[in-house]
Design a protein around this motif. Structure first.
Motif, PDB file in Angstrom:
ATOM      1  N   UNK A 210      27.479  -0.875  42.747  1.00  0.00           N
ATOM      2  CA  UNK A 210      26.729  -1.593  41.708  1.00  0.00           C
ATOM      3  C   UNK A 210      26.278  -2.954  42.233  1.00  0.00           C
ATOM      4  N   UNK A 211      24.982  -3.200  42.203  1.00  0.00           N
ATOM      5  CA  UNK A 211      24.389  -4.466  42.635  1.00  0.00           C
ATOM      6  C   UNK A 211      23.905  -5.212  41.402  1.00  0.00           C
ATOM      7  N   UNK A 212      24.443  -6.413  41.165  1.00  0.00           N
ATOM      8  CA  UNK A 212      24.108  -7.161  39.954  1.00  0.00           C
ATOM      9  C   UNK A 212      23.195  -8.334  40.279  1.00  0.00           C
ATOM     10  N   UNK A 213      22.309  -8.644  39.345  1.00  0.00           N
ATOM     11  CA  UNK A 213      21.431  -9.797  39.477  1.00  0.00           C
ATOM     12  C   UNK A 213      22.129 -11.064  38.994  1.00  0.00           C
ATOM     13  N   UNK A 214      21.611 -12.208  39.393  1.00  0.00           N
ATOM     14  CA  UNK A 214      22.158 -13.489  38.938  1.00  0.00           C
ATOM     15  C   UNK A 214      22.006 -13.586  37.420  1.00  0.00           C
ATOM     16  N   UNK A 215      23.107 -13.825  36.741  1.00  0.00           N
ATOM     17  CA  UNK A 215      23.096 -13.938  35.281  1.00  0.00           C
ATOM     18  C   UNK A 215      23.305 -12.635  34.547  1.00  0.00           C
ATOM     19  N   UNK A 216      23.197 -11.512  35.233  1.00  0.00           N
ATOM     20  CA  UNK A 216      23.496 -10.225  34.607  1.00  0.00           C
ATOM     21  C   UNK A 216      24.989 -10.139  34.323  1.00  0.00           C
ATOM     22  N   UNK A 217      25.360  -9.604  33.185  1.00  0.00           N
ATOM     23  CA  UNK A 217      26.772  -9.527  32.837  1.00  0.00           C
ATOM     24  C   UNK A 217      27.490  -8.517  33.714  1.00  0.00           C
ATOM     25  N   UNK A 218      28.467  -9.008  34.477  1.00  0.00           N
ATOM     26  CA  UNK A 218      29.295  -8.136  35.316  1.00  0.00           C
ATOM     27  C   UNK A 218      30.308  -7.413  34.454  1.00  0.00           C
ATOM     28  N   UNK A 219      30.920  -8.155  33.551  1.00  0.00           N
ATOM     29  CA  UNK A 219      31.953  -7.613  32.675  1.00  0.00           C
ATOM     30  C   UNK A 219      32.579  -8.750  31.897  1.00  0.00           C
ATOM     31  N   UNK A 233      39.866 -13.736  26.367  1.00  0.00           N
ATOM     32  CA  UNK A 233      39.661 -12.406  26.925  1.00  0.00           C
ATOM     33  C   UNK A 233      38.299 -11.870  26.482  1.00  0.00           C
ATOM     34  N   UNK A 234      37.596 -11.231  27.413  1.00  0.00           N
ATOM     35  CA  UNK A 234      36.308 -10.641  27.094  1.00  0.00           C
ATOM     36  C   UNK A 234      35.118 -11.564  27.274  1.00  0.00           C
ATOM     37  N   UNK A 235      35.350 -12.843  27.597  1.00  0.00           N
ATOM     38  CA  UNK A 235      34.226 -13.767  27.819  1.00  0.00           C
ATOM     39  C   UNK A 235      33.308 -13.210  28.905  1.00  0.00           C
ATOM     40  N   UNK A 236      31.992 -13.091  28.658  1.00  0.00           N
ATOM     41  CA  UNK A 236      31.085 -12.504  29.659  1.00  0.00           C
ATOM     42  C   UNK A 236      31.037 -13.321  30.945  1.00  0.00           C
ATOM     43  N   UNK A 237      31.074 -12.613  32.067  1.00  0.00           N
ATOM     44  CA  UNK A 237      30.963 -13.232  33.392  1.00  0.00           C
ATOM     45  C   UNK A 237      29.654 -12.772  34.020  1.00  0.00           C
ATOM     46  N   UNK A 238      28.832 -13.711  34.440  1.00  0.00           N
ATOM     47  CA  UNK A 238      27.524 -13.380  34.990  1.00  0.00           C
ATOM     48  C   UNK A 238      27.556 -13.159  36.486  1.00  0.00           C
ATOM     49  N   UNK A 239      26.638 -12.336  36.967  1.00  0.00           N
ATOM     50  CA  UNK A 239      26.472 -12.148  38.400  1.00  0.00           C
ATOM     51  C   UNK A 239      26.116 -13.468  39.062  1.00  0.00           C
ATOM     52  N   UNK A 240      26.654 -13.678  40.254  1.00  0.00           N
ATOM     53  CA  UNK A 240      26.454 -14.947  40.947  1.00  0.00           C
ATOM     54  C   UNK A 240      25.689 -14.792  42.237  1.00  0.00           C
ATOM     55  N   UNK A 241      25.961 -15.687  43.161  1.00  0.00           N
ATOM     56  CA  UNK A 241      25.261 -15.667  44.438  1.00  0.00           C
ATOM     57  C   UNK A 241      25.825 -16.699  45.372  1.00  0.00           C
ATOM     58  N   UNK A 242      25.112 -16.932  46.466  1.00  0.00           N
ATOM     59  CA  UNK A 242      25.520 -17.927  47.446  1.00  0.00           C
ATOM     60  C   UNK A 242      25.383 -19.318  46.847  1.00  0.00           C
ATOM     61  N   UNK A 243      26.316 -20.196  47.196  1.00  0.00           N
ATOM     62  CA  UNK A 243      26.362 -21.508  46.556  1.00  0.00           C
ATOM     63  C   UNK A 243      25.035 -22.259  46.625  1.00  0.00           C
ATOM     64  N   UNK A 244      24.430 -22.344  47.798  1.00  0.00           N
ATOM     65  CA  UNK A 244      23.195 -23.109  47.922  1.00  0.00           C
ATOM     66  C   UNK A 244      22.057 -22.483  47.126  1.00  0.00           C
ATOM     67  N   UNK A 245      22.010 -21.164  47.060  1.00  0.00           N
ATOM     68  CA  UNK A 245      20.941 -20.500  46.308  1.00  0.00           C
ATOM     69  C   UNK A 245      21.139 -20.678  44.809  1.00  0.00           C
ATOM     70  N   UNK A 246      22.399 -20.704  44.372  1.00  0.00           N
ATOM     71  CA  UNK A 246      22.668 -21.015  42.974  1.00  0.00           C
ATOM     72  C   UNK A 246      22.308 -22.474  42.692  1.00  0.00           C
ATOM     73  N   UNK A 247      22.439 -23.319  43.712  1.00  0.00           N
ATOM     74  CA  UNK A 247      22.019 -24.704  43.571  1.00  0.00           C
ATOM     75  C   UNK A 247      20.530 -24.852  43.311  1.00  0.00           C
TER      76      UNK A 247
END
Length: 513
Positions: A210-219, A233-247
């Motif tokens: 499974x490949x998730x996009x930035x901000x897509x809910x992982x779970x 419990x259950x708080x949505x966690x979003x797909x992330x990325x490399x630190x500089x690219x998230x910057x």
């Protein structure tokens, strides 16, 4: 009811967590240190067990500092250093310490990847491949520690490890897989021909599907992590990325024409393009790596802030240290004041900031640092300023390469440690001849993760609208036209220094074994 988001940034030196409101205002911040081991020159490893401690600790500190209840956090975003590779067994336990981004042991494997001539190498302009990239590190582990690969059930990166720890879901994110694994969403995903050539198809089999996009809910956040952190419990966690690219998201450099300058121990230069670009000396362009439908073009410098730290921590004279102590300020403040009185060019000094090699435009891990033009008239302040200028020259060479290949650049937006120095930002503006915007929130990478969390949590509909609402500019640095002209020949000297010394440098490094 007020709603808040949590951003978690796993950097080289520490995990940093921040609680932000819907306007992007930071209400509380928590930091927990990382430890990096260097078993051999060029190696750099970190322990996932240490990450686990730092992850939980930073979250708890951020919540405590903010005064926000865990139940009021509506979304969580994550980012991490890249390429930082993790091998887990079937029970989720690490099989070895992670090879983090600055680990460049796989120089031979990088040469082998480049020698394949695979079409995927368009991401590096068909040229040299950095040993920082995933196939190089994976090949080194398979060649030297084959049982690690044999026992591995999951192979991914630090950001994906964070998502797993928080949600229990095994995924990889589209950002790090694209920028460091040669993933191409527009061409079927991973380039199997490249991985086949490097005998790494068995490694690909261990990569989550499974490949998730930035901000897509992982779970949703697991009960275990909820109990350990104080979050719900259950708080949505979003797909992330490399630190500089998230910057890039955290400073809202999301439109073509604006270039992100992400500073720290290293520097990343990232631009958004609406067209595909592949050129020697640049990385990318990467499709969909940050925003769907847009390309990302990248350049970078391995050693920037780290060279400044190297100098100030080991080579500053007693008089500067004494002045800082008497004034009750940092050594940097004294050096900045003295260096500000030195003219552009540091009276003939040229610094090549390749203390750990070059990422772009030469992609040469065997290049090394140079301080050239020294005379008995130069002071520590001259060397300090010349280091700041050398980093700016390296950035300018990257910017010019981008412009020569069709990347339209009007302005720069900068964040990170270098922005704390008004002198350094003015030098960057003068060397480039471009205005530089400095955002209000300097923890831009953490804010970028929080923005991703805001999308996962439903606070905003997409990354662009979230960034527009949560990022504000604090000040703008205008270039000095006279200084810009004075710097032109120095940029040429910088390039000529590399070209003249690249072969002697390689011979010297190889002679050291």
């Amino acid at each position: 009811m007020a709603r808040y988001v949590l951003g978690i940034d796993a950097g080289t030196e520490s995990f940093r967590a921040g609680v932000f409101d819907a306007s992007g205002r930071c209400l509380g911040f928590g930091v927990s240190p990382n430890r990096t081991a260097h078993p051999h020159p060029g190696w750099a490893e970190q322990s996932p067990q240490d990450w686990d401690r730092a992850l939980v600790e930073s979250i708890r500190k951020a919540l405590a500092a903010s005064g926000v209840a865990g139940k009021d956090i509506c979304g969580i975003g994550v980012d991490g250093t890249s390429c930082s590779v993790v091998f887990l067994d079937a029970s989720g336990q690490p099989l070895r310490d992670a090879l983090i981004w600055m680990d460049i042991r796989s120089v031979k494997e990088a040469e082998d990847v480049a020698a394949t001539g695979d079409p995927a190498l368009r991401y590096v302009g068909g040229g040299a491949v950095s040993p920082e990239w995933f196939p190089c590190k994976a090949a080194w582990v398979k060649r030297h520690e084959p049982r690690v690969v044999e026992k591995a059930a999951t192979v991914f990166e630090l950001t994906d490890w964070m998502a797993l720890r928080l949600t229990g879901e095994r995924t990889v994110n589209i950002d790090t897989t694209t920028i460091r694994w040669f993933y191409d969403s527009s061409a079927g995903g991973f380039p199997r021909s490249l991985y086949r050539s490097m005998d790494l198809l068995d490694v690909l089999e261990r990569v989550p599907g499974r490949v998730v996009r930035i901000g897509e809910t992982v779970g949703g956040l697991t009960r275990e992590l909820a109990e350990r952190t104080g979050l719900a419990e259950g708080t949505p966690v979003g797909g992330g990325g490399a630190d500089a690219f998230i910057g890039v998201i955290g400073i809202n450099a999301l439109k073509p024409g604006t270039l992100a300058l992400i500073t720290g121990s290293s520097t990343l230069v990232v631009g958004i393009s609406d067209k595909e670009i592949h050129a020697r000396g640049l990385f990318g362009s990467y499709p969909d790596a940050i925003l769907p439908g847009l390309q990302v073009i990248e350049g970078g410098q391995v050693s920037t802030g780290s060279v400044v730290h190297w100098f100030t921590s080991g080579f500053v004279g007693a008089d500067i240290t004494a002045e800082a102590a008497s004034r009750g300020c940092a050594v940097y403040d004294v050096l900045n004041a003295r260096a500000a009185g030195i003219p552009p060019g540091s009276e003939g000094l040229v610094v090549l900031e390749h203390w750990q090699g070059n990422r772009t435009p030469w992609t040469d891990p065997l290049s090394r640092g140079v301080i050239r033009g020294l005379t008995l008239g130069h002071t520590p302040a001259h060397v300090y300023r010349a280091i700041l200028e050398g980093v700016a020259y390296g950035t300018e060479v990257i910017v010019r390469r981008m412009e020569q290949n069709g990347v339209h650049i009007n302005d720069l937006i900068a964040c990170g440690g270098a922005t704390q120095s008004s002198l350094w930002m003015q030098i960057h503006a003068d060397v480039s001849g471009k205005r530089i915007a400095i955002p209000e929130e300097q923890q831009a990478v953490t804010l970028g993760s929080a923005i991703a969390g805001s999308v996962a949590g439903g606070m905003y509909g997409d990354l662009s609208s979230a960034a527009a609402a949560m990022v504000r500019v604090q000040r703008v640095v205008e270039p000095n036209a006279q200084a810009h002209e004075r710097y032109r020949p120095y940029v040429s000297q910088y390039e000529e220094t590399y070209e003249a010394l690249k072969e002697p440098s390689r011979r010297l490094v190889r002679s050291l074994g």
